[in-house]
Design an enzyme around this catalytic site. Structure first.
Site, PDB file in Angstrom:
ATOM      1  CG  ASN A  14      -1.766   1.215   1.368  1.00  0.00           C
ATOM      2  OD1 ASN A  14      -1.813   2.044   0.450  1.00  0.00           O
ATOM      3  ND2 ASN A  14      -2.441   1.358   2.490  1.00  0.00           N
ATOM      4  CE  LYS A  16      -0.183   3.221   4.838  1.00  0.00           C
ATOM      5  NZ  LYS A  16      -0.030   3.314   6.280  1.00  0.00           N
ATOM      6  CG  HIS A 104      -5.931   1.910   5.354  1.00  0.00           C
ATOM      7  ND1 HIS A 104      -5.453   2.849   6.242  1.00  0.00           N
ATOM      8  CD2 HIS A 104      -4.919   1.040   5.131  1.00  0.00           C
ATOM      9  CE1 HIS A 104      -4.194   2.539   6.541  1.00  0.00           C
ATOM     10  NE2 HIS A 104      -3.855   1.441   5.877  1.00  0.00           N
ATOM     11  CD  GLU A 106      -2.916   5.537   6.810  1.00  0.00           C
ATOM     12  OE1 GLU A 106      -2.917   5.596   5.572  1.00  0.00           O
ATOM     13  OE2 GLU A 106      -1.988   5.026   7.471  1.00  0.00           O
ATOM     14  CD  GLU A 176      -3.247  -2.259   7.575  1.00  0.00           C
ATOM     15  OE1 GLU A 176      -2.129  -2.475   7.085  1.00  0.00           O
ATOM     16  OE2 GLU A 176      -3.918  -1.253   7.304  1.00  0.00           O
ATOM     17  N   GLY A 182       2.793   2.676  10.766  1.00  0.00           N
ATOM     18  CA  GLY A 182       3.705   3.791  10.532  1.00  0.00           C
ATOM     19  C   GLY A 182       4.458   4.246  11.771  1.00  0.00           C
ATOM     20  CB  SER A 218       5.640  -1.274  12.082  1.00  0.00           C
ATOM     21  OG  SER A 218       5.220   0.061  12.312  1.00  0.00           O
TER      22      SER A 218
END
Ligand code: 13P
Length: 262
Positions: A14, A16, A104, A106, A176, A182, A218
């Site tokens: 991904n 992003k 996701h 985010e 996730e 991240g 991560s």
């Protein structure tokens, strides 16, 4: 150590909101070269570039016959109309996308994608016969309150219950945890193992005992070999998918593990 599953593994990169179309083409070509020199036998690989890169990446994948599929980072739940800034499923399938990331964290956290919108989007994807990659995961507050199991179960149930059992076969799930995304702080092997077992129990109750479950947060070239043994079917990779070498190291770690245990 758990045996890896009978299913093929899946590793998704991904990207992003990183890499313009020139950089995206370059990375795709590098991935192609590395996969050609060192092919994998047990892993499906998918790339999720930004929307504006998809057409270029798709052309390179086709012309250089790179064994990867294309994934969209997001898709609108509607097919057309007044949705400024959004992209439809048919626009994305037209450029070669076959899998759609839905929900996701985010999108959920920063763009107000609630469980209802996640459910409508996933329904829209599978009704069109396309594959959905449903993301679930809790934040640190939920984790520290020891409430992640019910939180994640609710996310899964609200997205998956509206689907028929046949439609559910088009879904892969990615766990996730937000606190691991991240941050450089991956979930530990034990945390991944426990969470995966929990997700599988919920999926079994939804008549989805063979659904692929990925882990994301991560993941890198150093921790992939250990994490892949924790009952998962692959990874959803962010930062480490932006460099061909680290992405390929993860893919090969997964492939090596599956080859060893078959
Ligand atoms: P990182 O691998 O950068 O933590 O991102 C994980 C992720 O959100 C993939 O979708």
């Amino acid at each position: 150590m758990e045996l890896v599953s009978e299913r093929r593994a899946l590793v998704v990169g991904n990207w992003k909101m990183n890499l313009d179309f020139v950089e995206a083409v370059h990375l795709t070509q590098q991935i192609g070269v590395l996969l050609r020199h060192n092919p994998v036998a047990h892993v499906d690989v998918a790339l999720a570039p930004p929307f504006v890169d998809l057409r270029s990446v798709s052309s390179v994948v086709d012309s250089e016959r790179i064994p990867v599929s294309l994934c969209a980072q997001h898709v609108n739940a509607n097919e057309a109309g007044p949705h400024t800034g959004e992209i439809s499923l048919s626009m994305l399938t037209r450029v070669g996308v076959t899998t759609f990331i839905v929900g996701h964290s985010e999108r959920r956290t920063h763009y107000a994608m609630d469980d209802d919108t996640v459910a409508r989007t996933l329904t829209h994807v599978v009704r069109a016969g396309q594959r959905g990659l449903l993301c679930v995961g809790e934040d640190l507050v939920v984790r520290e309150a020891s409430e992640y199991e019910s939180f994640v179960a609710t996310q899964l149930e609200s997205a998956l219950r509206p689907l028929s059992v046949a439609q559910r076969e088009l879904v892969t799930v990615a766990y996730e945890p937000i606190w691991a995304i991240g941050t450089g702080r991956s979930a530990t092997s034990e945390e991944v193992n426990l969470a995966t077992a929990h997700l599988r129990r919920v999926l079994a109750s939804l008549e989805m005992p063979t659904t692929r479950v990925l882990y994301g947060g991560s993941v890198n070239a150093d921790n992939a070999s250990e994490l892949i043994h924790q009952g998962i079917d692959g990874f959803l990779v962010g930062g480490a998918s932006l460099k061909a070498e680290s992405f390929l190291a993860i893919i090969h770690a997964v492939d090596g593990c599956y080859a060893e245990l078959r």
